[in-house]
Design a protein around this motif. Structure first.
Motif, short mmCIF file in Angstrom:
data_model
loop_
_atom_site.label_atom_id
_atom_site.label_comp_id
_atom_site.label_asym_id
_atom_site.label_seq_id
_atom_site.Cartn_x
_atom_site.Cartn_y
_atom_site.Cartn_z
N LEU A 123 39.49 26.50 11.76
CA LEU A 123 38.59 27.34 12.57
C LEU A 123 39.09 27.47 14.01
O LEU A 123 38.87 28.50 14.66
CB LEU A 123 37.18 26.75 12.55
CG LEU A 123 36.40 26.93 11.24
CD1 LEU A 123 35.05 26.21 11.31
CD2 LEU A 123 36.18 28.41 10.94
N ALA A 124 39.74 26.42 14.52
CA ALA A 124 40.27 26.48 15.88
C ALA A 124 41.32 27.57 16.00
O ALA A 124 41.42 28.25 17.04
CB ALA A 124 40.87 25.13 16.27
N ALA A 125 42.11 27.76 14.95
CA ALA A 125 43.15 28.79 14.97
C ALA A 125 42.63 30.14 14.48
O ALA A 125 43.25 31.18 14.74
CB ALA A 125 44.32 28.35 14.09
N ASN A 126 41.48 30.15 13.80
CA ASN A 126 40.91 31.39 13.27
C ASN A 126 39.41 31.40 13.56
O ASN A 126 38.58 31.20 12.65
CB ASN A 126 41.15 31.50 11.76
CG ASN A 126 42.61 31.41 11.39
OD1 ASN A 126 43.32 32.40 11.34
ND2 ASN A 126 43.08 30.19 11.12
N PRO A 127 39.02 31.62 14.81
CA PRO A 127 37.61 31.50 15.21
C PRO A 127 36.67 32.50 14.52
O PRO A 127 35.47 32.24 14.42
CB PRO A 127 37.65 31.74 16.73
CG PRO A 127 38.95 32.43 16.98
CD PRO A 127 39.90 31.94 15.95
N ASP A 128 37.20 33.63 14.04
CA ASP A 128 36.32 34.63 13.39
C ASP A 128 36.17 34.37 11.89
O ASP A 128 35.54 35.15 11.18
CB ASP A 128 36.87 36.04 13.61
CG ASP A 128 38.31 36.19 13.11
OD1 ASP A 128 38.98 35.16 12.94
OD2 ASP A 128 38.74 37.34 12.90
#
Length: 502
Positions: A366-371
């Motif tokens: 999630l940190a690398a892909n917040p959406d």
């Protein structure tokens, strides 16, 4: 009470009928218990069965009407009885007489299903033979004789042109016939071969103990020998590595009990693979050293960035750092592959909380892909005795693949549960899916599905490494998927045994 349960379990394990219990409160109704007879009938071990839905026994034969009856029974929570085609682990067809019965709680909700199965293959065979016997005997003999003559001539032509060594043995392991490829490959004559016992050919060069055990002890039980690797030194031709497949065939009439053996010479292939593995290992190590230096220099430039640096300079440096990290990941994957192939991969086992490991993997993604939308359900509440770093690598790889191969979706489902003495983790995406023919190869080293090679970058080693890691932890990793409907990758891990959970 526990004593009574033990008695019940012993009784179930002593039964001739296969018995399974599935958990209807979990997605996909996974198997949480099977008795010994079920393992014997299907050929799968306990650990390969737990966590699966029972439809895996139909493999790709999924258009049977009986499957609809089973599905309706489960959806309505009612009993049913069907006769359905199933397949053993070796791919052998067997007819299964299946009884399904729901288990309900005090509120009337179906919590589990009990399935009882009996192998009725012999009965089916007898029914079919009875139907055939009703036909005209004279016409049947005439047609059968003509068919045998034509087939014998046709098959003889095929056998002689096949680029693989083939032998036919009788029930006493005497050689009845061989093809020309066998004679030329092993530098023997037909007079030295036909009519002789396999284990006495030449200077007893085929008297190989493991092969002898397989043919004399396993084949009589009708279990085929599939892709059995034999390495042996032969006179005149030297050391050979061979892949053997052997089947016992029962014929009617005079051709009673024949053993068919196919021998593939894989000596050159093994040598090529060894050279590739050597190159892979050396190249990966040699690339790792300069790359580490480059990564250190990029980090130094980032820390010593002048205050008046242009935005182009800053963004270019950031891109360089990103691509260096990607290259580092690729080389690390190649090194892992090399270690697995050579058997040098190390397991550093320690107890760890699988729920915590999963959560950390989700947070990292999630940190690398917040959406990204990750729907997490269930928890294990269990400790695993294993290499947490390697299990984290598996979770990260499966989540990364779920993102990579779902370009039109930002949704991923993760479900964690206990099934028997295992935990099961399922990661579902809503992406492009995997074709039926590619599913059987998806965990092979360097395999990439034909429709993804051009669209998605990669070397095809992530799933191979993940599969080996889970296997080394005594678990199983599998996939269920349909083109255009996404994929679900699931794996199991044995729960750590303690004084509390036995």
């Amino acid at each position: 009470m526990d004593h009574n349960i033990d008695i019940y379990l012993q009784a179930l394990n002593a039964a001739n009928s296969g018995v399974i219990i599935t958990d209807n409160t979990q997605p996909d109704n996974p198997i949480i218990y099977c008795n010994k007879a079920f393992e014997t009938i299907t050929g799968y071990s306990h650990d390969e069965i737990i966590g699966h839905n029972c439809r895996f026994l139909q493999e790709e034969d999924r258009y049977q009407e009986e499957r609809k009856i089973i599905r309706n029974s489960i959806e309505s929570g009612t009993e049913c009885r069907v006769e359905i085609r199933n397949y053993t682990k070796n791919g052998n067809l067997f007819w299964n007489e299946l009884y399904i019965s729901p288990v309900k709680d005090k509120l009337g909700n179906v919590t589990h299903f009990i399935g009882v199965q009996n192998n009725i293959t012999d009965r089916k065979k007898a029914e079919q033979e009875l139907i055939q016997e009703k036909e005209s005997v004279e016409k049947k003999i005439e047609e059968r004789t003509k068919e045998l003559v034509e087939n014998e001539s046709f098959l003889s032509s095929i056998i002689q042109t096949v680029r693989e060594s083939l032998l036919v043995l009788d029930s006493d392991y005497n050689v009845l016939s061989v093809n020309n490829h066998f004679l030329s490959s092993f530098k023997v004559t037909i007079t030295d071969t036909v009519g002789k016992k396999l284990f006495e050919l030449g200077n007893h060069q085929w008297d190989i103990e493991p092969l002898k055990v397989l043919l004399t002890k396993i084949l009589p039980t009708n279990n085929p020998v599939i892709d059995y690797e034999v390495e042996h030194v032969f006179p005149h031709i030297g050391r050979k590595t061979m892949l053997l497949n052997a089947y016992r065939v029962e014929f009617e009439g005079q051709y009673k009990d024949r053993i068919l053996i196919a021998i593939e010479d894989i000596t050159d292939k093994k040598e090529v693979d060894r050279r590739k593995d050597d190159f892979l290992s050396i190249a990966s190590h040699e690339l790792k050293t300069p790359l580490t230096t480059i990564k250190g220099l990029v980090q130094l430039l980032s820390r010593k960035l002048p205050e008046d640096s242009s935005e182009i300079y800053k963004s270019t440096l950031e891109k360089v750092a990103i691509h260096v990290d990607r290259l580092n990941d690729l080389i690390t994957g190649l090194l892992d592959t090399s270690k697995i192939q050579t058997g040098n991969i190390e397991l550093h086992k320690e107890p760890f909380s699988i729920d915590k490991t999963i959560q950390e993997g989700i947070e990292s993604i999630l940190a690398a892909n917040p959406d990204l939308e990750i729907n997490q359900q269930g928890n294990a509440n269990a400790m695993i005795n294993g290499d947490e770093l390697q299990i984290s690598q598996v979770i990260n790889n499966l989540l990364s693949n779920a993102i990579k191969y779902s370009p039109g979706s930002k949704k991923i489902d993760i479900y964690t549960s206990k099934v028997s003495n295992f935990i099961k983790i399922a990661i579902k995406d809503y992406g492009i899916g995997i074709s039926r023919q590619d599913k059987t190869k998806i965990f092979n080293r360097f395999f990439r599905a034909s429709d993804t090679q051009k669209k998605f970058p990669g070397l095809g080693i992530g799933l191979y490494i993940s599969h080996e890691i889970i296997t080394n932890h005594n678990g199983t990793l599998w996939v269920e998927s349909e083109i255009g409907k996404g994929s679900t990758f699931s794996f199991t891990l044995p729960i750590m045994k303690t004084n509390d959970n036995g």
